[in-house]
Design a protein around this motif. Sequence first.
Motif, PDB file in Angstrom:
ATOM      1  N   LEU A  39      61.167 -15.614 -18.260  1.00  0.00           N
ATOM      2  CA  LEU A  39      60.494 -15.057 -19.425  1.00  0.00           C
ATOM      3  C   LEU A  39      59.615 -16.109 -20.085  1.00  0.00           C
ATOM      4  CD1 LEU A  39      63.466 -13.074 -21.024  1.00  0.00           C
ATOM      5  CD2 LEU A  39      61.621 -12.169 -19.606  1.00  0.00           C
ATOM      6  N   PRO A  40      58.502 -15.707 -20.701  1.00  0.00           N
ATOM      7  CA  PRO A  40      57.594 -16.682 -21.321  1.00  0.00           C
ATOM      8  C   PRO A  40      58.213 -17.337 -22.551  1.00  0.00           C
ATOM      9  CG  PRO A  40      56.901 -14.455 -21.830  1.00  0.00           C
ATOM     10  CD  PRO A  40      58.018 -14.321 -20.842  1.00  0.00           C
ATOM     11  N   ARG A  41      57.899 -18.591 -22.741  1.00  0.00           N
ATOM     12  CA  ARG A  41      58.299 -19.342 -23.920  1.00  0.00           C
ATOM     13  C   ARG A  41      57.034 -19.685 -24.706  1.00  0.00           C
ATOM     14  NH1 ARG A  41      62.343 -17.818 -22.035  1.00  0.00           N
ATOM     15  NH2 ARG A  41      64.351 -18.879 -21.792  1.00  0.00           N
ATOM     16  N   PHE A  42      57.013 -19.320 -25.973  1.00  0.00           N
ATOM     17  CA  PHE A  42      55.813 -19.499 -26.792  1.00  0.00           C
ATOM     18  C   PHE A  42      55.941 -20.734 -27.671  1.00  0.00           C
ATOM     19  CE2 PHE A  42      56.083 -14.998 -25.856  1.00  0.00           C
ATOM     20  CZ  PHE A  42      54.790 -14.700 -25.449  1.00  0.00           C
ATOM     21  N   VAL A  63      42.661 -23.091 -48.238  1.00  0.00           N
ATOM     22  CA  VAL A  63      43.179 -23.918 -47.149  1.00  0.00           C
ATOM     23  C   VAL A  63      42.652 -23.373 -45.818  1.00  0.00           C
ATOM     24  CG1 VAL A  63      45.229 -24.823 -45.998  1.00  0.00           C
ATOM     25  CG2 VAL A  63      45.265 -24.395 -48.463  1.00  0.00           C
ATOM     26  N   SER A  64      42.038 -24.247 -45.027  1.00  0.00           N
ATOM     27  CA  SER A  64      41.564 -23.880 -43.690  1.00  0.00           C
ATOM     28  C   SER A  64      42.506 -24.502 -42.661  1.00  0.00           C
ATOM     29  CB  SER A  64      40.136 -24.376 -43.463  1.00  0.00           C
ATOM     30  OG  SER A  64      39.250 -23.776 -44.391  1.00  0.00           O
ATOM     31  N   LEU A  65      43.051 -23.668 -41.778  1.00  0.00           N
ATOM     32  CA  LEU A  65      44.005 -24.114 -40.776  1.00  0.00           C
ATOM     33  C   LEU A  65      43.525 -23.771 -39.372  1.00  0.00           C
ATOM     34  CD1 LEU A  65      47.377 -22.965 -42.408  1.00  0.00           C
ATOM     35  CD2 LEU A  65      46.330 -25.234 -42.510  1.00  0.00           C
ATOM     36  N   GLN A  66      43.772 -24.688 -38.460  1.00  0.00           N
ATOM     37  CA  GLN A  66      43.537 -24.433 -37.031  1.00  0.00           C
ATOM     38  C   GLN A  66      44.889 -24.165 -36.373  1.00  0.00           C
ATOM     39  OE1 GLN A  66      41.500 -27.523 -34.872  1.00  0.00           O
ATOM     40  NE2 GLN A  66      41.591 -26.428 -32.924  1.00  0.00           N
ATOM     41  N   ILE A  67      45.043 -22.971 -35.836  1.00  0.00           N
ATOM     42  CA  ILE A  67      46.305 -22.546 -35.243  1.00  0.00           C
ATOM     43  C   ILE A  67      46.161 -22.514 -33.734  1.00  0.00           C
ATOM     44  CG2 ILE A  67      48.003 -20.682 -35.100  1.00  0.00           C
ATOM     45  CD1 ILE A  67      47.177 -19.853 -37.911  1.00  0.00           C
ATOM     46  N   GLY A  68      47.102 -23.143 -33.062  1.00  0.00           N
ATOM     47  CA  GLY A  68      47.114 -23.140 -31.604  1.00  0.00           C
ATOM     48  C   GLY A  68      48.361 -22.439 -31.080  1.00  0.00           C
ATOM     49  N   CYS A  69      48.214 -21.657 -30.019  1.00  0.00           N
ATOM     50  CA  CYS A  69      49.346 -20.945 -29.425  1.00  0.00           C
ATOM     51  C   CYS A  69      49.214 -20.973 -27.906  1.00  0.00           C
ATOM     52  CB  CYS A  69      49.418 -19.497 -29.926  1.00  0.00           C
ATOM     53  SG  CYS A  69      47.878 -18.583 -29.811  1.00  0.00           S
ATOM     54  N   SER A  70      50.358 -21.101 -27.255  1.00  0.00           N
ATOM     55  CA  SER A  70      50.393 -21.156 -25.798  1.00  0.00           C
ATOM     56  C   SER A  70      51.731 -20.607 -25.328  1.00  0.00           C
ATOM     57  CB  SER A  70      50.189 -22.596 -25.291  1.00  0.00           C
ATOM     58  OG  SER A  70      51.236 -23.430 -25.773  1.00  0.00           O
ATOM     59  N   ALA A  71      51.883 -20.486 -23.997  1.00  0.00           N
ATOM     60  CA  ALA A  71      53.118 -19.959 -23.408  1.00  0.00           C
ATOM     61  C   ALA A  71      53.352 -20.624 -22.062  1.00  0.00           C
ATOM     62  CB  ALA A  71      53.035 -18.442 -23.248  1.00  0.00           C
ATOM     63  N   THR A  72      54.617 -20.767 -21.717  1.00  0.00           N
ATOM     64  CA  THR A  72      55.022 -21.315 -20.421  1.00  0.00           C
ATOM     65  C   THR A  72      56.184 -20.484 -19.881  1.00  0.00           C
ATOM     66  OG1 THR A  72      56.561 -22.858 -21.480  1.00  0.00           O
ATOM     67  CG2 THR A  72      54.326 -23.661 -21.019  1.00  0.00           C
ATOM     68  N   CYS A  73      56.326 -20.463 -18.560  1.00  0.00           N
ATOM     69  CA  CYS A  73      57.457 -19.770 -17.947  1.00  0.00           C
ATOM     70  C   CYS A  73      57.626 -20.263 -16.519  1.00  0.00           C
ATOM     71  CB  CYS A  73      57.278 -18.261 -17.980  1.00  0.00           C
ATOM     72  SG  CYS A  73      56.068 -17.619 -16.813  1.00  0.00           S
ATOM     73  N   GLU A  74      58.817 -20.036 -15.978  1.00  0.00           N
ATOM     74  CA  GLU A  74      59.121 -20.391 -14.602  1.00  0.00           C
ATOM     75  C   GLU A  74      59.139 -19.130 -13.748  1.00  0.00           C
ATOM     76  OE1 GLU A  74      62.820 -22.394 -14.577  1.00  0.00           O
ATOM     77  OE2 GLU A  74      62.177 -24.007 -15.939  1.00  0.00           O
ATOM     78  N   GLU A 114      45.969 -23.153 -23.694  1.00  0.00           N
ATOM     79  CA  GLU A 114      46.286 -22.986 -25.114  1.00  0.00           C
ATOM     80  C   GLU A 114      45.070 -22.426 -25.844  1.00  0.00           C
ATOM     81  OE1 GLU A 114      48.267 -25.563 -28.817  1.00  0.00           O
ATOM     82  OE2 GLU A 114      47.554 -26.556 -26.974  1.00  0.00           O
ATOM     83  N   LYS A 115      45.303 -21.467 -26.716  1.00  0.00           N
ATOM     84  CA  LYS A 115      44.229 -20.830 -27.473  1.00  0.00           C
ATOM     85  C   LYS A 115      44.259 -21.323 -28.916  1.00  0.00           C
ATOM     86  CE  LYS A 115      42.908 -18.229 -24.045  1.00  0.00           C
ATOM     87  NZ  LYS A 115      41.565 -18.364 -23.425  1.00  0.00           N
ATOM     88  N   PHE A 116      43.059 -21.545 -29.479  1.00  0.00           N
ATOM     89  CA  PHE A 116      42.930 -22.022 -30.855  1.00  0.00           C
ATOM     90  C   PHE A 116      42.053 -21.060 -31.659  1.00  0.00           C
ATOM     91  CE2 PHE A 116      43.741 -25.797 -28.321  1.00  0.00           C
ATOM     92  CZ  PHE A 116      44.719 -26.464 -29.053  1.00  0.00           C
TER      93      PHE A 116
END
Length: 238
Positions: A39-42, A63-74, A114-116
């Motif tokens: 299963l993916p891990r975020f 406040v301006s924020l840069q958010i990054g998100c990604s996922a990994t899985c086996e 990774e998406k920003f």
Amino acid sequence: MHGITSLDKFANLKPHQIDTWLNRKAPFGRKTLSMVNSLPRFTLSVEEVDTKPSKDGKTPVIVSLQIGCSATCEEETGSKTKTPFGTASVLTCLSTGELVDYRRITVRALLREEKFFTVVVNLSKPSEVIEVHISPNDIAGLARTLSYKPFLSPDQYPVPDTRPVLKEEKEEIIDISSHNNSDNNLYRMRSGAGNHSAKTRPTNGVQTLSNGNYACNHRCKDKKDCHHRWSELIPRSY
């Protein structure tokens, strides 16, 4: 059970522990761990880009924020097909429940790189915290949450308006002159003013004498001295 409340804690177990606790034979524990690990891990990351304190205690903190998100899985052991994970939702909101930003992206895209993205948040209270959530839409138990609060002193936030809200009470003024004359007529009927039909008889074209009596139809010499009962008239009120 045994303090296992999430998939992350379950993935750290040994195969023989799963077999023993669930009273199953091997290789049940190993196959179960292989499915969980597939299963993916975020992961989430938040970086502050810019912060503008309140001006004169009236405008909110920006406040301006840069958010990054990604996922990994086996890859699942022994599986020849790739499991479709669908899409994931990224939600940015305040601790008060106010929505700031919502995005949806495919899990496969997060597995590749990774998406920003950048969000701008307005804060009006020092107690407000920015919360970022990511979760797949088709799989439960894999959500991740990250909180962020800018390093500002309370005097850099807008001053709250604590004055009580006063409701304006408007006095209703009734304009009597604009009312219909039917109201006045109703008052007259109830009070009896101007109502003469209840105290007098209709003349029906009969002559009225000066003493208030009706002239009879008999051959009376003097109509004023006539003693016929029907010629008597109830005294008028006007």
